[in-house]
Design a protein around this motif. Structure first.
Motif, PDB file in Angstrom:
ATOM      1  N   LYS A   1      15.233  33.408  42.990  1.00  0.00           N
ATOM      2  CA  LYS A   1      15.674  33.572  44.377  1.00  0.00           C
ATOM      3  C   LYS A   1      16.741  32.523  44.678  1.00  0.00           C
ATOM      4  CE  LYS A   1      13.682  33.609  49.075  1.00  0.00           C
ATOM      5  NZ  LYS A   1      12.408  33.449  49.826  1.00  0.00           N
ATOM      6  N   ILE A   2      17.815  32.949  45.353  1.00  0.00           N
ATOM      7  CA  ILE A   2      18.877  32.013  45.753  1.00  0.00           C
ATOM      8  C   ILE A   2      18.883  31.924  47.265  1.00  0.00           C
ATOM      9  CG2 ILE A   2      21.319  31.444  45.607  1.00  0.00           C
ATOM     10  CD1 ILE A   2      21.544  33.265  43.199  1.00  0.00           C
ATOM     11  N   ASN A   3      18.752  30.708  47.788  1.00  0.00           N
ATOM     12  CA  ASN A   3      18.754  30.466  49.228  1.00  0.00           C
ATOM     13  C   ASN A   3      20.055  29.791  49.655  1.00  0.00           C
ATOM     14  OD1 ASN A   3      16.030  31.387  49.518  1.00  0.00           O
ATOM     15  ND2 ASN A   3      15.314  29.415  48.769  1.00  0.00           N
ATOM     16  N   PHE A   4      20.682  30.327  50.694  1.00  0.00           N
ATOM     17  CA  PHE A   4      21.899  29.755  51.263  1.00  0.00           C
ATOM     18  C   PHE A   4      21.566  29.263  52.673  1.00  0.00           C
ATOM     19  CE2 PHE A   4      23.067  32.818  48.115  1.00  0.00           C
ATOM     20  CZ  PHE A   4      24.230  32.366  47.533  1.00  0.00           C
ATOM     21  N   HIS A   5      21.613  27.952  52.867  1.00  0.00           N
ATOM     22  CA  HIS A   5      21.298  27.357  54.175  1.00  0.00           C
ATOM     23  C   HIS A   5      22.592  27.126  54.954  1.00  0.00           C
ATOM     24  CE1 HIS A   5      17.046  26.167  53.117  1.00  0.00           C
ATOM     25  NE2 HIS A   5      17.544  26.418  51.920  1.00  0.00           N
ATOM     26  N   PHE A   6      22.596  27.557  56.212  1.00  0.00           N
ATOM     27  CA  PHE A   6      23.793  27.427  57.040  1.00  0.00           C
ATOM     28  C   PHE A   6      23.517  26.614  58.304  1.00  0.00           C
ATOM     29  CE2 PHE A   6      24.846  31.069  54.451  1.00  0.00           C
ATOM     30  CZ  PHE A   6      26.219  30.983  54.287  1.00  0.00           C
ATOM     31  N   ASP A   7      24.524  25.876  58.700  1.00  0.00           N
ATOM     32  CA  ASP A   7      24.508  25.196  59.986  1.00  0.00           C
ATOM     33  C   ASP A   7      24.826  26.238  61.060  1.00  0.00           C
ATOM     34  OD1 ASP A   7      24.331  23.212  61.835  1.00  0.00           O
ATOM     35  OD2 ASP A   7      25.877  21.931  60.939  1.00  0.00           O
ATOM     36  N   THR A   8      24.617  25.877  62.324  1.00  0.00           N
ATOM     37  CA  THR A   8      24.981  26.768  63.426  1.00  0.00           C
ATOM     38  C   THR A   8      26.455  27.141  63.303  1.00  0.00           C
ATOM     39  OG1 THR A   8      23.355  25.673  64.838  1.00  0.00           O
ATOM     40  CG2 THR A   8      25.037  27.012  65.925  1.00  0.00           C
ATOM     41  N   ASN A   9      26.730  28.437  63.381  1.00  0.00           N
ATOM     42  CA  ASN A   9      28.099  28.894  63.144  1.00  0.00           C
ATOM     43  C   ASN A   9      28.432  30.089  64.036  1.00  0.00           C
ATOM     44  OD1 ASN A   9      27.752  31.570  61.477  1.00  0.00           O
ATOM     45  ND2 ASN A   9      26.250  30.130  60.645  1.00  0.00           N
ATOM     46  N   PRO A  10      29.712  30.425  64.157  1.00  0.00           N
ATOM     47  CA  PRO A  10      30.117  31.524  65.049  1.00  0.00           C
ATOM     48  C   PRO A  10      29.985  32.916  64.424  1.00  0.00           C
ATOM     49  CG  PRO A  10      32.057  30.464  64.127  1.00  0.00           C
ATOM     50  CD  PRO A  10      30.878  29.682  63.639  1.00  0.00           C
ATOM     51  N   TYR A  11      29.457  33.019  63.201  1.00  0.00           N
ATOM     52  CA  TYR A  11      29.438  34.307  62.512  1.00  0.00           C
ATOM     53  C   TYR A  11      28.089  35.022  62.570  1.00  0.00           C
ATOM     54  CZ  TYR A  11      33.945  32.859  60.673  1.00  0.00           C
ATOM     55  OH  TYR A  11      35.252  32.462  60.574  1.00  0.00           O
ATOM     56  N   PHE A  12      26.998  34.291  62.331  1.00  0.00           N
ATOM     57  CA  PHE A  12      25.673  34.929  62.332  1.00  0.00           C
ATOM     58  C   PHE A  12      24.621  33.925  62.801  1.00  0.00           C
ATOM     59  CE2 PHE A  12      27.095  33.885  57.983  1.00  0.00           C
ATOM     60  CZ  PHE A  12      26.267  32.824  57.704  1.00  0.00           C
ATOM     61  N   ASP A  13      23.430  34.455  63.105  1.00  0.00           N
ATOM     62  CA  ASP A  13      22.357  33.615  63.653  1.00  0.00           C
ATOM     63  C   ASP A  13      21.424  33.056  62.582  1.00  0.00           C
ATOM     64  OD1 ASP A  13      23.182  34.013  66.328  1.00  0.00           O
ATOM     65  OD2 ASP A  13      22.148  35.951  66.407  1.00  0.00           O
ATOM     66  N   ASN A  14      21.490  33.551  61.354  1.00  0.00           N
ATOM     67  CA  ASN A  14      20.577  33.103  60.294  1.00  0.00           C
ATOM     68  C   ASN A  14      20.780  31.632  59.960  1.00  0.00           C
ATOM     69  OD1 ASN A  14      21.533  35.980  59.887  1.00  0.00           O
ATOM     70  ND2 ASN A  14      19.689  36.010  58.622  1.00  0.00           N
ATOM     71  N   ASP A  15      19.672  30.927  59.800  1.00  0.00           N
ATOM     72  CA  ASP A  15      19.732  29.569  59.240  1.00  0.00           C
ATOM     73  C   ASP A  15      19.734  29.636  57.711  1.00  0.00           C
ATOM     74  OD1 ASP A  15      19.647  28.391  61.761  1.00  0.00           O
ATOM     75  OD2 ASP A  15      17.453  28.418  61.790  1.00  0.00           O
ATOM     76  N   VAL A  16      19.038  30.632  57.176  1.00  0.00           N
ATOM     77  CA  VAL A  16      18.937  30.810  55.722  1.00  0.00           C
ATOM     78  C   VAL A  16      19.143  32.283  55.393  1.00  0.00           C
ATOM     79  CG1 VAL A  16      17.515  30.521  53.662  1.00  0.00           C
ATOM     80  CG2 VAL A  16      17.261  28.925  55.581  1.00  0.00           C
ATOM     81  N   ILE A  17      19.999  32.532  54.413  1.00  0.00           N
ATOM     82  CA  ILE A  17      20.183  33.886  53.890  1.00  0.00           C
ATOM     83  C   ILE A  17      19.800  33.837  52.408  1.00  0.00           C
ATOM     84  CG2 ILE A  17      21.788  35.781  53.497  1.00  0.00           C
ATOM     85  CD1 ILE A  17      23.564  34.609  55.685  1.00  0.00           C
ATOM     86  N   SER A  18      18.909  34.724  52.011  1.00  0.00           N
ATOM     87  CA  SER A  18      18.402  34.690  50.636  1.00  0.00           C
ATOM     88  C   SER A  18      18.646  36.019  49.931  1.00  0.00           C
ATOM     89  CB  SER A  18      16.897  34.396  50.613  1.00  0.00           C
ATOM     90  OG  SER A  18      16.620  33.177  51.262  1.00  0.00           O
ATOM     91  N   LYS A  19      18.780  35.913  48.616  1.00  0.00           N
ATOM     92  CA  LYS A  19      18.785  37.110  47.768  1.00  0.00           C
ATOM     93  C   LYS A  19      17.923  36.804  46.563  1.00  0.00           C
ATOM     94  CE  LYS A  19      21.625  40.738  45.710  1.00  0.00           C
ATOM     95  NZ  LYS A  19      22.971  41.344  45.559  1.00  0.00           N
TER      96      LYS A  19
ATOM     97  N   SER B   1      28.239  39.399  67.621  1.00  0.00           N
ATOM     98  CA  SER B   1      29.089  40.498  68.075  1.00  0.00           C
ATOM     99  C   SER B   1      30.543  40.318  67.619  1.00  0.00           C
ATOM    100  CB  SER B   1      29.039  40.582  69.605  1.00  0.00           C
ATOM    101  OG  SER B   1      29.876  41.611  70.069  1.00  0.00           O
ATOM    102  N   GLY B   2      31.055  41.327  66.908  1.00  0.00           N
ATOM    103  CA  GLY B   2      32.443  41.307  66.463  1.00  0.00           C
ATOM    104  C   GLY B   2      32.726  40.390  65.302  1.00  0.00           C
ATOM    105  N   LYS B   3      31.661  39.835  64.672  1.00  0.00           N
ATOM    106  CA  LYS B   3      31.866  38.856  63.597  1.00  0.00           C
ATOM    107  C   LYS B   3      31.386  39.344  62.227  1.00  0.00           C
ATOM    108  CE  LYS B   3      33.639  35.406  65.922  1.00  0.00           C
ATOM    109  NZ  LYS B   3      34.961  34.833  65.579  1.00  0.00           N
ATOM    110  N   ASP B   4      31.017  40.609  62.119  1.00  0.00           N
ATOM    111  CA  ASP B   4      30.502  41.127  60.851  1.00  0.00           C
ATOM    112  C   ASP B   4      31.630  41.210  59.829  1.00  0.00           C
ATOM    113  OD1 ASP B   4      29.345  42.440  58.755  1.00  0.00           O
ATOM    114  OD2 ASP B   4      28.327  43.941  59.986  1.00  0.00           O
ATOM    115  N   LEU B   5      31.624  40.305  58.863  1.00  0.00           N
ATOM    116  CA  LEU B   5      32.689  40.241  57.858  1.00  0.00           C
ATOM    117  C   LEU B   5      32.591  41.352  56.818  1.00  0.00           C
ATOM    118  CD1 LEU B   5      32.769  36.384  57.165  1.00  0.00           C
ATOM    119  CD2 LEU B   5      34.105  37.698  58.821  1.00  0.00           C
TER     120      LEU B   5
END
Length: 273
Positions: free
Chosen positions: A122-140, A161-165
């Motif tokens: 499992k790979i975990n990507f931890h993110f700081d607060t950002n303007p793109y999405f609300d997730n703190d962690v995105i995993s695959k 809203s409007g930030k889906d890359l």
């Protein structure tokens, strides 16, 4: 004169058939013996795999505290992970400009191998607060079932809203719409589960970047310190200038020698007078 007894044709034929039968029998016995030996080899290979797995599990546990310490230190360096990704030749090819901007909020990456290791990771990507999405962690994560069939699943990304890359018809900067030819977003990888067994990005992160991300973070600095390749044309020009300067020096030395010889001749003439 005694005539030589002739061997009946049927007898010669039978001898030939008997020889063929014997050869076939010996070949079949050899095949059966090879199969038995191969079974022993396979048994040892299986035993070796089990013992290697135990060693890998042991050292995987021993590495965990060091991985955690490394992550704590990496957290002190801004844009560490996005820099490592951009400097990696395979990963950078998957990043567009907006991906890089979003990945600037990536604070931590961690790879978790499952306890038996062989069943997946499992790979975990931890993110700081950002303007793109609300997730703190995105995993695959990637799994191998009992039959060895690969599969994957991931965290749904909660885009703002409007930030889906991942949507190609999304408005880009300056009100421009993306054309179908433009590169897919790196974040499309999270929802791509079509062929988990051929997921190159997951393997690259797990086997190449994760073991030593520092080498990719420093890659651009090392390249700058090493300097670029010497331009051959510039080198030829410099050598040409050196040759010209050398020719001028030799010419100057010849003139000096000639001048000295002329002065010597004048002095000899005065002495004779």
């Amino acid at each position: 004169m005694a005539t030589q007894a002739k061997v009946p044709k049927t007898e010669g034929k039978n001898n030939h058939e008997n020889a063929d039968d014997q050869a076939d029998k010996e070949q079949q016995e050899a095949i059966e013996q090879i199969d038995e030996v191969q079974n022993e080899i396979d048994r040892l290979n299986e035993q070796a795999s089990e013992e290697i797995l135990k060693v890998e599990q042991k050292y995987n546990k021993l590495r965990q505290p060091y991985f955690q310490k490394r992550s704590d230190l990496i957290a002190k360096i801004p844009n560490f992970w996005v820099t490592a990704f951009v400097n990696h030749p395979q990963v950078s090819a998957l990043l567009n400009e907006e991906d890089e901007e979003a990945l600037q909020f990536l604070t931590k990456v961690e790879v978790q191998e499952f306890e038996d290791i062989k069943s997946g990771y499992k790979i975990n990507f931890h993110f700081d607060t950002n303007p793109y999405f609300d997730n703190d962690v995105i995993s695959k994560e990637f799994h191998l079932n009992e039959t060895g069939e690969p599969s994957s699943k991931s965290t749904p990304i909660k885009w703002k809203s409007g930030k889906d890359l991942t949507k190609k018809n999304q408005q880009a900067k300056g009100g421009r719409k993306r054309s179908p030819e433009e590169q897919e977003s790196f974040f499309c990888w999270f929802s791509d589960h079509g062929d988990a067994g051929a997921d190159e990005l997951g393997e690259v992160i797990k086997d190449d970047i994760w073991p030593n991300p520092l080498q990719y973070y420093l890659a651009s600095e090392i390249e700058e310190e090493g300097g670029g390749a010497v331009d051959e044309d510039e080198l030829d020009d410099e050598e040409g200038l050196d040759d010209e300067e050398g020719d001028e020096d030799f010419e100057g030395e010849d003139e000096d020698v000639e001048g000295e010889e002329e002065e010597g001749e004048e002095d000899d003439g005065e002495d004779e007078g």
